[in-house]
Design an enzyme around this catalytic site. Structure first.
Site, PDB file in Angstrom:
ATOM      1  CD  GLU A  79      -1.381   0.097   3.741  1.00 18.47           C
ATOM      2  OE1 GLU A  79      -2.294   0.907   3.565  1.00 18.47           O
ATOM      3  OE2 GLU A  79      -1.406  -0.904   4.424  1.00 18.47           O
ATOM      4  CB  CYS A 111      -2.260  -4.508   6.822  1.00 14.59           C
ATOM      5  SG  CYS A 111      -1.822  -2.946   7.319  1.00 14.59           S
ATOM      6  CG  HIS A 233      -2.319  -6.762  10.893  1.00  9.69           C
ATOM      7  ND1 HIS A 233      -1.183  -6.546  10.301  1.00  9.69           N
ATOM      8  CD2 HIS A 233      -2.935  -5.600  10.937  1.00  9.69           C
ATOM      9  CE1 HIS A 233      -1.111  -5.320   9.938  1.00  9.69           C
ATOM     10  NE2 HIS A 233      -2.083  -4.805  10.438  1.00  9.69           N
TER      11      HIS A 233
HETATM   12  P1  HMG Z   1      -2.504   6.489  21.694  1.00  7.53           P
HETATM   13  O1  HMG Z   1      -2.561   7.751  21.924  1.00  7.53           O
HETATM   14  O2  HMG Z   1      -1.246   5.423  21.732  1.00  7.53           O
HETATM   15  O3  HMG Z   1      -3.974   5.672  22.432  1.00  7.53           O
HETATM   16  O4  HMG Z   1      -2.951   5.638  20.078  1.00  7.53           O
HETATM   17  P2  HMG Z   1      -3.895   5.306  24.013  1.00  7.53           P
HETATM   18  O5  HMG Z   1      -3.742   6.722  24.647  1.00  7.53           O
HETATM   19  O6  HMG Z   1      -5.149   4.558  24.126  1.00  7.53           O
HETATM   20  O7  HMG Z   1      -2.738   4.255  24.558  1.00  7.53           O
HETATM   21  C1  HMG Z   1      -2.419   3.246  23.930  1.00  7.53           C
HETATM   22  C2  HMG Z   1      -2.427   2.320  25.181  1.00  7.53           C
HETATM   23  O8  HMG Z   1      -1.194   2.615  25.967  1.00  7.53           O
HETATM   24  C3  HMG Z   1      -3.609   2.104  26.262  1.00  7.53           C
HETATM   25  O9  HMG Z   1      -3.438   0.570  26.389  1.00  7.53           O
HETATM   26  C4  HMG Z   1      -2.950   3.116  27.410  1.00  7.53           C
HETATM   27  O10 HMG Z   1      -3.724   2.687  28.496  1.00  7.53           O
HETATM   28  C5  HMG Z   1      -1.479   2.713  27.271  1.00  7.53           C
HETATM   29  P3  HMG Z   1      -4.814   0.113  26.465  1.00  7.53           P
HETATM   30  O11 HMG Z   1      -5.726   0.538  27.189  1.00  7.53           O
HETATM   31  O12 HMG Z   1      -5.283   0.137  24.970  1.00  7.53           O
HETATM   32  O13 HMG Z   1      -4.422  -1.303  26.875  1.00  7.53           O
HETATM   33  N1  HMG Z   1      -0.834   3.504  28.073  1.00  7.53           N
HETATM   34  C6  HMG Z   1       0.306   3.125  28.768  1.00  7.53           C
HETATM   35  N2  HMG Z   1       0.988   2.126  29.166  1.00  7.53           N
HETATM   36  C7  HMG Z   1       1.760   2.300  30.254  1.00  7.53           C
HETATM   37  N3  HMG Z   1       2.348   3.243  30.830  1.00  7.53           N
HETATM   38  C8  HMG Z   1       1.909   4.444  30.193  1.00  7.53           C
HETATM   39  C9  HMG Z   1       0.790   4.604  29.393  1.00  7.53           C
HETATM   40  N4  HMG Z   1       0.277   5.444  28.723  1.00  7.53           N
HETATM   41  C10 HMG Z   1      -0.892   5.032  27.966  1.00  7.53           C
HETATM   42  N5  HMG Z   1       2.645   5.601  30.738  1.00  7.53           N
HETATM   43  C11 HMG Z   1      -3.751   4.372  18.592  1.00  7.53           C
HETATM   44  C12 HMG Z   1      -3.299   4.307  19.994  1.00  7.53           C
HETATM   45  C13 HMG Z   1      -3.926   3.013  17.881  1.00  7.53           C
HETATM   46  C14 HMG Z   1      -4.819   5.310  18.330  1.00  7.53           C
HETATM   47  C15 HMG Z   1      -2.393   4.920  17.529  1.00  7.53           C
HETATM   48  O14 HMG Z   1      -1.304   4.133  17.730  1.00  7.53           O
HETATM   49  C16 HMG Z   1      -3.031   4.949  16.197  1.00  7.53           C
HETATM   50  O15 HMG Z   1      -3.509   5.771  15.589  1.00  7.53           O
HETATM   51  N6  HMG Z   1      -2.125   3.955  15.363  1.00  7.53           N
HETATM   52  C17 HMG Z   1      -2.572   3.887  13.925  1.00  7.53           C
HETATM   53  C18 HMG Z   1      -3.696   3.106  13.473  1.00  7.53           C
HETATM   54  C19 HMG Z   1      -3.725   1.541  14.172  1.00  7.53           C
HETATM   55  O16 HMG Z   1      -2.417   1.076  14.374  1.00  7.53           O
HETATM   56  N7  HMG Z   1      -4.747   0.892  14.202  1.00  7.53           N
HETATM   57  C20 HMG Z   1      -4.658  -0.441  14.367  1.00  7.53           C
HETATM   58  C21 HMG Z   1      -6.055  -1.339  13.905  1.00  7.53           C
HETATM   59  S1  HMG Z   1      -6.241  -1.244  12.192  1.00  7.53           S
HETATM   60  C22 HMG Z   1      -4.846  -1.975  11.389  1.00  7.53           C
HETATM   61  O17 HMG Z   1      -4.496  -2.908  11.877  1.00  7.53           O
HETATM   62  C23 HMG Z   1      -4.568  -1.728  10.097  1.00  7.53           C
HETATM   63  C24 HMG Z   1      -3.377  -0.811   9.811  1.00  7.53           C
HETATM   64  O18 HMG Z   1      -2.300  -1.960   9.855  1.00  7.53           O
HETATM   65  C25 HMG Z   1      -3.281  -0.120   8.309  1.00  7.53           C
HETATM   66  C26 HMG Z   1      -3.761  -1.098   7.093  1.00  7.53           C
HETATM   67  O19 HMG Z   1      -4.382  -1.967   7.141  1.00  7.53           O
HETATM   68  O20 HMG Z   1      -3.124  -0.756   6.078  1.00  7.53           O
HETATM   69  C27 HMG Z   1      -3.168   0.161  10.951  1.00  7.53           C
END
Ligand code: HMG
Length: 388
Positions: A79, A111, A233
């Site tokens: 992609e 992906c 994935h």
């Molecule tokens: P974020 O800002 O890291 O979200 O964004 P968050 O604030 O919810 O924090 C993530 C985790 O860190 C949470 O854990 C927090 O609690 C933890 P959870 O509640 O989920 O278990 N956390 C901590 N842990 C330890 N110590 C700390 C601390 N602070 C927070 N101090 C988000 C996360 C997924 C939104 C971002 O990374 C993003 O936008 N990523 C890109 C999209 C993505 O990967 N989506 C996945 C599904 S889609 C997919 O798989 C397809 C893809 O590969 C593309 C394709 O198909 O081409 C993306």
């Protein structure tokens, strides 16, 4: 006839960004990335290392002259396309010296496309048992500076040789796909980075997993106890872990669930140090599992969950072949340790550099470290690749 994956190659970039450094620069605690996302490092590719050079390097390491003479299809799943018309696999076919009477195409569905490519490869080998198909997943994941997805970027390619009588893994012909028309992550032609509805995308990933798994179990009469390992994935390993936790039934024995968890840990070893490589993430997880698991043996079945935003998901399984261990490497972590570490300022400059193309369609680049191949220049709008 048994058909499957006979060889697997992997290439990533020669530069790395430590997420501890990124966390400090973005005002986050390092634990948010290392524990919250379960990522430690990201592979960062310079402008001279694109999906073609990564793909060619991944395949070059595994192909013999006999393979190059027997491959009659090269499928590249990506992609991060470099051209709207010409398939990147045409360049890769040339760089690898594959015999000319071959088909070379590119496939896309975020992906997921590598999984569709493997299916097409299997059908081709079914029809022409003495031929081989080279399936390559190659991507550079860029979300942009300061974006929520920034710590989940990465770069890398996997090359898989699909043949009859495979030495690593056999397809078990139990694939079940699911398609849903959603906008969780997408990249319109006018944007160099994707649009992402991050939390929504994680919900779609998990819901696609659960609903496809439920239907797969019904249709295949299989449950999790039949699998020694389950690869998912890996946009970032923490999401896959959440997925695995949802699949493990309460009634599963402690021993069986511990084995799945140990193998999950083995499957994320490489991704923790490479980041998301989109089409290749699931297959890097598979390679990591095979090269790092302490408890797999020939005959074991491995379940896989492929997910591509937009969205298409698929669950299928593979069976380990007798001599699979002989086809793998045990020193890949040493390669990853050799990458040059970048400061955050260096990463920002290197990863987001754009070609400065003159009106005549020419561009030259500074010299950067790459794998076996490099993008040397652009001449009259044509990309010029060299073997180093
Ligand atoms: P974020 O800002 O890291 O979200 O964004 P968050 O604030 O919810 O924090 C993530 C985790 O860190 C949470 O854990 C927090 O609690 C933890 P959870 O509640 O989920 O278990 N956390 C901590 N842990 C330890 N110590 C700390 C601390 N602070 C927070 N101090 C988000 C996360 C997924 C939104 C971002 O990374 C993003 O936008 N990523 C890109 C999209 C993505 O990967 N989506 C996945 C599904 S889609 C997919 O798989 C397809 C893809 O590969 C593309 C394709 O198909 O081409 C993306």
């Amino acid at each position: 006839m048994t058909i499957g994956i006979d060889k697997i190659g992997f290439a990533t970039s020669q530069y790395v960004l430590k997420l501890e450094a990124l966390a400090h620069a973005r005002g986050q605690t390092p634990e948010k990335y290392t524990s919250g996302l379960m990522l430690d490092e990201l592979s960062i590719s310079p402008i001279t290392e694109d999906i073609v050079t990564l793909a060619a390097s991944a395949a070059d390491d595994i192909l013999t002259d006999e393979d190059r003479a027997s491959i009659d299809m090269v499928i590249m799943a990506t992609e991060s396309g470099i051209d709207q018309s010409k398939a990147a696999s045409v360049c890769v076919h040339h760089l690898l010296g594959i015999q000319p009477f071959a088909r070379a195409i590119e496939m896309k569905e975020a992906c997921y496309a590598g999984t569709a490519a493997l299916n097409y490869a299997k059908l081709h080998v079914q029809q022409y048992p003495d031929r081989k198909v080279l399936v390559i997943t190659s991507d550079i994941a860029k979300y942009g500076i300061g974006s929520a997805g920034e710590p989940t970027q990465g770069a890398g390619a996997l090359a898989m040789l699909v043949t009859k009588k495979p030495r690593i893994l056999a397809f078990l012909d139990d694939n079940l796909a699911q398609t849903r028309d959603i906008y969780d992550f997408w990249r319109p032609n006018y944007s160099t980075t994707p649009f992402v509805d991050g939390i929504y995308s994680t919900k779609q990933y998990l819901d696609s997993l659960l609903t496809t798994w439920e239907e797969y179990q019904k249709r295949q009469q299989k449950d999790l106890s039949q699998f020694a390992a389950f690869c998912l994935h890996l946009p970032y390993p923490k999401l896959a872990l959440k997925g695995l936790n949802k699949l493990i039934p309460k009634e599963m024995t402690e021993e069986a669930s511990q084995r799945l968890r140990d193998n999950f840990d083995a499957s994320i070893t490489y991704s923790r140090k490479v980041g998301n490589i989109y089409t290749g993430s699931l297959y890097l997880g598979l390679l990591s599992l095979l090269e790092n698991s302490q408890n797999l043996k020939a005959g074991d079945k491995i379940g896989l969950f492929s997910y591509g935003s937009g969205a298409v998901a698929e669950i299928f399984s593979l069976q380990l072949q007798e001599d699979y261990g002989k086809m793998l490497r045990k020193d890949r972590m040493a390669d990853l340790a050799k990458r040059s570490a970048l400061s955050v300022a260096e990463y920002e400059k290197l990863f987001f550099e754009e070609a400065n193309v003159t009106d005549d369609g020419n561009a030259t680049f500074a010299t950067y470290d790459t794998g076996n191949f490099a993008l040397k220049s652009i001449q009259q709008h044509q990309r010029i690749y060299v073997r180093k």
